[in-house]
Design a protein around this motif. Structure first.
Motif, PDB file in Angstrom:
ATOM      1  N   VAL A   2      76.363  -4.442   2.683  1.00  0.00           N
ATOM      2  CA  VAL A   2      76.219  -5.107   3.932  1.00  0.00           C
ATOM      3  C   VAL A   2      76.348  -4.237   5.065  1.00  0.00           C
ATOM      4  CG1 VAL A   2      77.221  -7.096   5.316  1.00  0.00           C
ATOM      5  CG2 VAL A   2      77.121  -7.173   2.872  1.00  0.00           C
ATOM      6  N   ALA A   3      75.340  -4.791   6.059  1.00  0.00           N
ATOM      7  CA  ALA A   3      75.516  -3.729   7.423  1.00  0.00           C
ATOM      8  C   ALA A   3      76.104  -4.402   8.367  1.00  0.00           C
ATOM      9  CB  ALA A   3      73.842  -3.720   7.746  1.00  0.00           C
ATOM     10  N   TRP A   4      77.446  -3.957   8.352  1.00  0.00           N
ATOM     11  CA  TRP A   4      78.566  -4.559   9.523  1.00  0.00           C
ATOM     12  C   TRP A   4      78.148  -4.457  10.534  1.00  0.00           C
ATOM     13  CZ3 TRP A   4      80.652  -1.670  12.962  1.00  0.00           C
ATOM     14  CH2 TRP A   4      80.604  -0.051  12.787  1.00  0.00           C
ATOM     15  N   HIS A   5      77.507  -3.512  10.959  1.00  0.00           N
ATOM     16  CA  HIS A   5      76.957  -3.156  12.584  1.00  0.00           C
ATOM     17  C   HIS A   5      75.821  -4.103  13.264  1.00  0.00           C
ATOM     18  CE1 HIS A   5      73.554  -0.711  11.367  1.00  0.00           C
ATOM     19  NE2 HIS A   5      74.398  -0.306  10.459  1.00  0.00           N
ATOM     20  N   ARG A   6      75.353  -4.994  12.348  1.00  0.00           N
ATOM     21  CA  ARG A   6      74.194  -5.766  12.480  1.00  0.00           C
ATOM     22  C   ARG A   6      74.581  -6.990  13.462  1.00  0.00           C
ATOM     23  NH1 ARG A   6      70.346  -2.463  13.397  1.00  0.00           N
ATOM     24  NH2 ARG A   6      69.997  -1.256  11.787  1.00  0.00           N
ATOM     25  N   SER A   7      75.833  -7.446  13.289  1.00  0.00           N
ATOM     26  CA  SER A   7      76.264  -8.796  13.912  1.00  0.00           C
ATOM     27  C   SER A   7      76.518  -8.602  15.242  1.00  0.00           C
ATOM     28  CB  SER A   7      77.457  -9.287  13.322  1.00  0.00           C
ATOM     29  OG  SER A   7      78.461  -8.234  13.636  1.00  0.00           O
ATOM     30  N   ARG A   9      78.958  -9.596  16.895  1.00  0.00           N
ATOM     31  CA  ARG A   9      80.171  -9.214  17.078  1.00  0.00           C
ATOM     32  C   ARG A   9      80.672  -7.583  17.226  1.00  0.00           C
ATOM     33  NH1 ARG A   9      85.186 -12.147  14.305  1.00  0.00           N
ATOM     34  NH2 ARG A   9      84.922 -13.571  15.928  1.00  0.00           N
ATOM     35  N   ALA A  10      79.816  -6.944  16.323  1.00  0.00           N
ATOM     36  CA  ALA A  10      79.859  -5.480  15.972  1.00  0.00           C
ATOM     37  C   ALA A  10      79.219  -4.854  17.261  1.00  0.00           C
ATOM     38  CB  ALA A  10      79.234  -5.230  14.702  1.00  0.00           C
ATOM     39  N   HIS A  68      74.817  -1.428  18.735  1.00  0.00           N
ATOM     40  CA  HIS A  68      74.440  -1.544  17.507  1.00  0.00           C
ATOM     41  C   HIS A  68      73.235  -0.846  16.856  1.00  0.00           C
ATOM     42  CE1 HIS A  68      71.528  -4.853  18.300  1.00  0.00           C
ATOM     43  NE2 HIS A  68      71.133  -4.619  17.035  1.00  0.00           N
TER      44      HIS A  68
END
Length: 180
Positions: A2-7, A9-10, A68
């Motif tokens: 999962v690309a955590w930085h795509r949200s 919030r990130a 991001h």
């Protein structure tokens, strides 16, 4: 994965971290200025504070502006990608940046100091050697596989002026002219 930085919030956290790093940079540089250290007397502490200020400003501005998008992949030009089966740059495959014509002739001869040299027909020095055999071997190795290049021996050596040369100052010249 999962690309955590795509949200969203990130993205906000990354930009806030960038602003925090910019604040750290501002603080470090303002402390450095307040120390009033002359450049000749700067020590490890001053250089350390300057490095922290620079690194924090660089990373902070990048994170603040990009968020991001800092982790986005970029496409590399085909020119820089190279072939996947070839990991080493090979100039023999054709270089776009260097289209230098091959020399028509390699000339083996002696220079003013008595050393043996190998030059291109255009005059560019390729090598300097202690013996004629070494210079001849080098020229033949450079020629190997390229039939359009020929090797020639120079007819003679340039003349060298023996003794010391000195410049005549104006007073000596005027004095000798007045006497003569």
């Amino acid at each position: 994965m999962v690309a955590w930085h795509r949200s969203r919030r990130a993205d906000i956290v990354l930009r806030a971290t960038g602003l925090l790093l910019c604040w750290v940079s501002y603080t470090a540089i303002s402390r450095l200025v307040a120390m009033h250290v002359p450049p000749q007397k700067a020590g490890v502490l001053a250089y350390g504070i300057a490095a922290v200020g620079f690194m924090a400003a660089s990373a902070g501005s990048a994170l603040t502006l990009l968020g991001h998008h800092f982790f986005d992949e970029i496409e590399v030009s085909a020119r820089w990608r190279g072939r996947p089966d070839l990991n080493v740059f090979s100039p023999s495959e054709g270089s776009i940046a260097m289209d230098i014509p091959e020399p028509a002739m390699l000339v083996v001869g002696r220079d003013i100091d008595g050393d043996w040299t190998v030059r291109e027909s255009a005059g560019m020095l390729l090598g300097r050697f202690s013996s004629a055999q070494a210079a001849q071997r080098f020229a033949e190795a450079e020629r190997r596989g390229r039939t359009s290049i020929s090797v020639a021996m120079s007819a003679g050596t340039p003349r060298r002026i023996e003794g010391r040369l000195s410049l005549v100052c104006d007073r000596t010249l005027k004095g000798s002219m007045a006497r003569g």
